[in-house]
Design an enzyme around this catalytic site. Sequence first.
Site, PDB file in Angstrom:
ATOM      1  CD1 TRP A 263      -6.654  14.773 -71.517  1.00 12.02           C
ATOM      2  CD2 TRP A 263      -6.506  15.625 -73.583  1.00 12.02           C
ATOM      3  NE1 TRP A 263      -7.602  14.155 -72.294  1.00 12.02           N
ATOM      4  CE2 TRP A 263      -7.535  14.657 -73.566  1.00 12.02           C
ATOM      5  CE3 TRP A 263      -6.230  16.282 -74.779  1.00 12.02           C
ATOM      6  CZ2 TRP A 263      -8.289  14.348 -74.681  1.00 12.02           C
ATOM      7  CZ3 TRP A 263      -6.984  15.966 -75.895  1.00 12.02           C
ATOM      8  CH2 TRP A 263      -8.003  15.016 -75.835  1.00 12.02           C
TER       9      TRP A 263
ATOM     10  CD  GLU B 147     -25.486  16.015 -68.639  1.00 11.48           C
ATOM     11  OE1 GLU B 147     -25.097  15.939 -69.807  1.00 11.48           O
ATOM     12  OE2 GLU B 147     -24.735  16.327 -67.691  1.00 11.48           O
TER      13      GLU B 147
ATOM     14  CG  HIS C  54     -38.972   4.029 -85.104  1.00 14.30           C
ATOM     15  ND1 HIS C  54     -39.855   3.501 -86.023  1.00 14.30           N
ATOM     16  CD2 HIS C  54     -39.658   4.979 -84.422  1.00 14.30           C
ATOM     17  CE1 HIS C  54     -41.009   4.122 -85.926  1.00 14.30           C
ATOM     18  NE2 HIS C  54     -40.923   5.020 -84.957  1.00 14.30           N
TER      19      HIS C  54
ATOM     20  CB  CYS D 119      -1.632  21.038 -71.262  1.00 13.60           C
ATOM     21  SG  CYS D 119      -1.429  19.698 -72.451  1.00 13.60           S
TER      22      CYS D 119
ATOM     23  CE  LYS E  20     -21.929  14.423 -66.393  1.00 13.25           C
ATOM     24  NZ  LYS E  20     -22.252  15.544 -67.193  1.00 13.25           N
TER      25      LYS E  20
ATOM     26  NE  ARG F 255      -5.840  24.474 -68.669  1.00 10.54           N
ATOM     27  CZ  ARG F 255      -6.705  25.290 -69.256  1.00 10.54           C
ATOM     28  NH1 ARG F 255      -7.725  25.750 -68.564  1.00 10.54           N
ATOM     29  NH2 ARG F 255      -6.564  25.635 -70.505  1.00 10.54           N
TER      30      ARG F 255
ATOM     31  CE  LYS G 230     -15.393  21.292 -65.101  1.00 11.10           C
ATOM     32  NZ  LYS G 230     -16.444  20.338 -65.456  1.00 11.10           N
TER      33      LYS G 230
ATOM     34  CD  GLU H 103     -18.849  13.115 -69.174  1.00 10.15           C
ATOM     35  OE1 GLU H 103     -18.137  14.021 -69.618  1.00 10.15           O
ATOM     36  OE2 GLU H 103     -19.804  13.339 -68.392  1.00 10.15           O
TER      37      GLU H 103
ATOM     38  CG  ASN I 109      -3.094  24.961 -72.706  1.00 12.80           C
ATOM     39  OD1 ASN I 109      -3.872  25.831 -72.344  1.00 12.80           O
ATOM     40  ND2 ASN I 109      -3.509  23.878 -73.306  1.00 12.80           N
ATOM     41  N   GLY I 110      -1.702  23.945 -75.711  1.00 13.48           N
ATOM     42  CA  GLY I 110      -2.185  24.306 -77.042  1.00 13.48           C
ATOM     43  C   GLY I 110      -1.622  23.356 -78.083  1.00 13.48           C
TER      44      GLY I 110
HETATM   45  C1  G6P Z   1     -15.518  18.357 -72.038  1.00 16.69           C
HETATM   46  C2  G6P Z   1     -15.987  18.111 -70.628  1.00 16.69           C
HETATM   47  C3  G6P Z   1     -17.503  18.124 -70.571  1.00 16.69           C
HETATM   48  C4  G6P Z   1     -18.044  19.409 -71.169  1.00 16.69           C
HETATM   49  C5  G6P Z   1     -17.508  19.658 -72.581  1.00 16.69           C
HETATM   50  C6  G6P Z   1     -17.832  21.052 -73.065  1.00 16.69           C
HETATM   51  O1  G6P Z   1     -15.832  17.290 -72.851  1.00 16.69           O
HETATM   52  O2  G6P Z   1     -15.483  16.877 -70.156  1.00 16.69           O
HETATM   53  O3  G6P Z   1     -17.926  18.022 -69.222  1.00 16.69           O
HETATM   54  O4  G6P Z   1     -19.436  19.356 -71.217  1.00 16.69           O
HETATM   55  O5  G6P Z   1     -16.086  19.555 -72.570  1.00 16.69           O
HETATM   56  O6  G6P Z   1     -17.144  21.979 -72.274  1.00 16.69           O
HETATM   57  P1  G6P Z   1     -17.567  23.473 -72.064  1.00 16.69           P
HETATM   58  O7  G6P Z   1     -16.522  24.026 -71.130  1.00 16.69           O
HETATM   59  O8  G6P Z   1     -17.505  24.128 -73.404  1.00 16.69           O
HETATM   60  O9  G6P Z   1     -18.914  23.498 -71.482  1.00 16.69           O
END
Ligand code: G6P
Length: 609
Positions: free
Chosen positions: A74, A482, A505, A2, A486, A27, A604, A489, A99-100
């Site tokens: 969120w 990665e 395997h 949030c 991506k 957020r 994020k 996501e 937030n929290g």
């Molecule tokens: C969330 C984001 C990712 C990010 C991860 C870790 O899941 O959606 O993109 O890699 O958090 O975040 P940080 O800010 O600790 O890199």
Amino acid sequence: MCGIVGAIAARDVVPVLVEGLKRLEYRGYDSAGVAVLAGDEIRRVRRVGRVAEMEGAAAEENLHGLLGIGHTRWATHGGVTEPNAHPHVSFDKIAVVHNGIIENHEEQRQRLKGLGYAFESQTDTEVIAHLVHHYYQAGGSLFDAVKQATRELTGAYAIGVIALDRPDELVCARMGCPLLVGLGDGENFIASDVSAILSATRRVIFLEEGDIGLLTRDGVKLIDKDDQPAARPVHLSDVSLASLELGPYSHFMQKEIHEQPKALSDTIEAVQDAGFNAALFGEAAAEILPQLEGVKILACGTSYYAGLTAKYWIESIAGIACDVEIASEYRYRAAFANPKHLVVTISQSGETLDTMEALKYARELGHAYALSICNVRESAIPRASDLVFYTRAGAEIGVASTKAFTTQLVGLFALAVTLGKVRGKVSAADEAQYLDDLRHLPGSVQHALNLEPQIKAWSERFAVKDNALFLGRGLHYPIALEGALKLKEISYIHAEAYPAGELKHGPLALVDEDMPVVVIAPNDALLEKVKSNMQEVRARGGELFVFADADSHFHESDGVHVIRTPRHVGVLSPIVHTIPVQMLAYHVALSRGTDVDKPRNLAKSVTVE
Ligand code: G6P
């Protein structure tokens, strides 16, 4: 997660709150709301969905005021509904944004119910509103009521509070979640991050854990966790407004992918200025680095994959043990701790709760030193670390991390070489070569960006698939991970990544003509092995999409599609090969019409467990 924002001014604050919330949408974007003091009432507008929805409703309802708070959510406690959207109110007299997570909310809820408070939402936040109300109506100031209330909360919070009969006060408090105060001219602000208030001011104070603030139009009073007056330094933010705008791009993710040559150059500049020297990581590094016997990396998501890549560099270049662990796993296991293993946390945001808690736990277990690789200055994780390397990626707004990842890799590579130097494993000639490799990196990345039209052409084929496999080996295995992350996501296609040698395997059982298999296959020591693995896929009808440099000598054939990546750039090749997998995910998501910058269910900055 949030985001929260608040303003007290001599002008209508609704546009400030709305703009702030739009900047904080990274957020969380399940619902949004604002509350303002308007004459003799607190007026509130909340909507499920994006800030834009709430903005339209606020305009329709003619919402204006000189004091207000706002929130973008969120969802954690309670579903995505309007009653659960913030701000929460108590008897229409107190309004709160939060937030929290309040851990003792259930206990407080029962207590407050006993005191006659009725609850309209399932959120943990509503207890804050009632608790503040409870103390406020007993007499005294709003500030004192917030102080009493917050001292009874356990968990994490950044809050903004207003009261019906306090038109000249905005109260805020922070514990465990980011919060800053913005200082304007005859107006003051609070926000989860500076982007939210940048149009109004650049002068900010970062609150410390346990701080409580009272903002009027003309001043700010702060106390610390021990109730003592707190004087916090005023920072001048250097975040540029342009970096928060889309400019000519369609999405922030697209913009941020294309910003990588610049983000990398800026980050590399720091390395070039200092050389591969301990000073790069802070004053104490010269004393700490020579004592180390190993490295322990803790991170989440994309940052974790940066850590996996770093393991290859740190062990091969510095000749020192390195293990990498998902922060949320580490923090709950009885891990073995060697005090002389440097804890390295990697976090774009610097506030990921799991990473922060893992760092605290590592300290409890006895790790003596911690280094943070982070993109956000003054954020919680670097502030809790002894050493820091700030990546210079600039603001990253797309939820799926791109330029933060590649710049983290630069920081980690610099760590590997610096440790190697300290340990006598890197000669002057090696060092010069590594610096030269870094210098050429932005150019190679630019070259990789030029592959976009070819990648776009591939994306149509992926867009109709339900699954995808990514393969890599060695240094490129984390990049395969990665790439798969991506893709899942932002396009919602199920994707997995394996080290190519592991295919036989298990995952080979999944391969048929409906399974696209992406292979990262630059010309390195493992190329011939990768080629054999690819034969295994082709023999089962799997369609191969190969990213390979010219030296790999791959040719298109039936069921084998090849895109030539830039000339192999030695140990930095994983950074170059990240670009095509980012672009692939982006274009597949575009073809599928998903919300690239705000994928469903994600956010994020993850400040919850
Ligand atoms: C969330 C984001 C990712 C990010 C991860 C870790 O899941 O959606 O993109 O890699 O958090 O975040 P940080 O800010 O600790 O890199």
